[in-house]
Structure formats: structure tokens, C-alpha cells
Design a protein around this motif. Sequence first.
Motif, mmCIF file in Angstrom:
data_model
loop_
_atom_site.group_PDB
_atom_site.id
_atom_site.type_symbol
_atom_site.label_atom_id
_atom_site.label_comp_id
_atom_site.label_asym_id
_atom_site.label_seq_id
_atom_site.Cartn_x
_atom_site.Cartn_y
_atom_site.Cartn_z
ATOM 1 N N LEU A 80 0.859 -1.320 0.103
ATOM 2 C CA LEU A 80 0.175 -0.047 0.092
ATOM 3 C C LEU A 80 0.892 1.156 -0.018
ATOM 4 C CD1 LEU A 80 -2.693 -0.827 2.728
ATOM 5 C CD2 LEU A 80 -3.180 -0.835 0.262
ATOM 6 N N GLY A 81 0.442 2.121 -0.724
ATOM 7 C CA GLY A 81 1.132 3.580 -0.652
ATOM 8 C C GLY A 81 0.716 4.490 0.463
ATOM 9 N N SER A 82 1.469 5.426 0.622
ATOM 10 C CA SER A 82 1.031 6.360 1.790
ATOM 11 C C SER A 82 -0.360 6.827 2.005
ATOM 12 C CB SER A 82 1.691 7.601 1.715
ATOM 13 O OG SER A 82 3.238 7.235 1.568
ATOM 14 N N GLY A 99 11.031 -6.559 6.071
ATOM 15 C CA GLY A 99 10.063 -7.536 6.364
ATOM 16 C C GLY A 99 8.761 -6.977 7.270
ATOM 17 N N GLN A 100 8.626 -5.710 6.770
ATOM 18 C CA GLN A 100 7.503 -5.123 7.251
ATOM 19 C C GLN A 100 6.061 -5.178 6.798
ATOM 20 O OE1 GLN A 100 8.210 -0.802 7.166
ATOM 21 N NE2 GLN A 100 10.272 -0.998 7.819
ATOM 22 N N ALA A 101 5.607 -6.345 7.292
ATOM 23 C CA ALA A 101 4.205 -6.882 6.856
ATOM 24 C C ALA A 101 3.193 -5.837 6.705
ATOM 25 C CB ALA A 101 3.833 -8.152 7.849
ATOM 26 N N ASP A 102 3.208 -4.903 7.867
ATOM 27 C CA ASP A 102 2.028 -3.794 7.696
ATOM 28 C C ASP A 102 1.959 -3.096 6.374
ATOM 29 O OD1 ASP A 102 4.695 -2.646 8.383
ATOM 30 O OD2 ASP A 102 3.552 -1.050 9.301
ATOM 31 N N LEU A 103 3.205 -3.168 5.612
ATOM 32 C CA LEU A 103 2.852 -2.415 4.113
ATOM 33 C C LEU A 103 2.294 -3.514 3.240
ATOM 34 C CD1 LEU A 103 6.385 -1.229 3.825
ATOM 35 C CD2 LEU A 103 4.660 0.149 4.163
ATOM 36 N N LEU A 104 2.107 -4.545 3.223
ATOM 37 C CA LEU A 104 1.111 -5.499 2.569
ATOM 38 C C LEU A 104 -0.221 -5.162 2.326
ATOM 39 C CD1 LEU A 104 2.826 -8.774 3.864
ATOM 40 C CD2 LEU A 104 3.641 -7.564 1.511
ATOM 41 N N ALA A 105 -0.485 -5.231 0.886
ATOM 42 C CA ALA A 105 -1.934 -4.889 0.694
ATOM 43 C C ALA A 105 -2.754 -6.030 1.022
ATOM 44 C CB ALA A 105 -1.879 -4.527 -0.998
ATOM 45 N N SER A 106 -2.434 -7.222 1.182
ATOM 46 C CA SER A 106 -3.057 -8.215 1.488
ATOM 47 C C SER A 106 -2.134 -9.181 2.257
ATOM 48 C CB SER A 106 -3.376 -9.457 0.092
ATOM 49 O OG SER A 106 -4.192 -8.631 -0.650
#
Length: 113
Positions: free
Chosen positions: A6-8, A49-56
Motif C-alpha cells: 500500500l502507498g502512503s 520484513g514490514q508486513a504492515d505495508l502489504l496490501a493483502s
Amino acid sequence: MYFEVLGSDGSTVYNVMVGVNGGKVRASCTCKAGELGKLCKHQIGILSGQADLLASPNNEVKGELNNLVTQIADTECANYVAEMLAADAEMNELKRRLGRAKRNLEKTLKQHL
């Protein structure tokens, strides 16, 4: 490996590609910075490894991300990611200290008027 991030704005989705071959790591992203060949926060996020950026952020995608982080753990890239994250944390702490010092100075100056 491909990851949708996901973008900002929280709704735009970018594609981050990371390849590991023979201890060499390559990464690209479809965001504006990535399209210009620059290292972007999406690439850094995936490499760290920042999983919070993942769209799904389902378990399968999180597993792939963990697998990637394991693959790059012994590469020169991992060392630089760690160094950059440590420097970023240090910079954020310095920004907080600077903000406190400015507020205290403003408060002191107002008291002396």
C-alpha cells in the motif's frame, strides 16, 4: 518474489519485486521513485520484513515475506538495511529531542517577555 504494498494514501497499490540470486539482491517498485530507479520506502519495507505495508497481509503472503527476509539475512544488503533502520530510528529520536528543545525555548522566551 512479487509483493503488493500500500502507498502512503492507504489505497494505492504498488508492486515490489525482489530477487535473490547467488547472494545478490535486486529490488524494484512501481511507485514514482521506483520507476525512476530510486530506492523507495516500499522496497526498504519489504527488504526489512514490514508486513504492515502489504496490501493483502494474509498468512501465505506473510510467509513469503518471512522467507525473503531469511534469504537475504546473510547478504550485504541485509547489513545495509539494518544500518539504515538503526540510523532512521536515531534520526527520529533526534527530531523528537529537537522538538522538545524548541518548545522549551519558546516557552522560556514567552515567560521573559
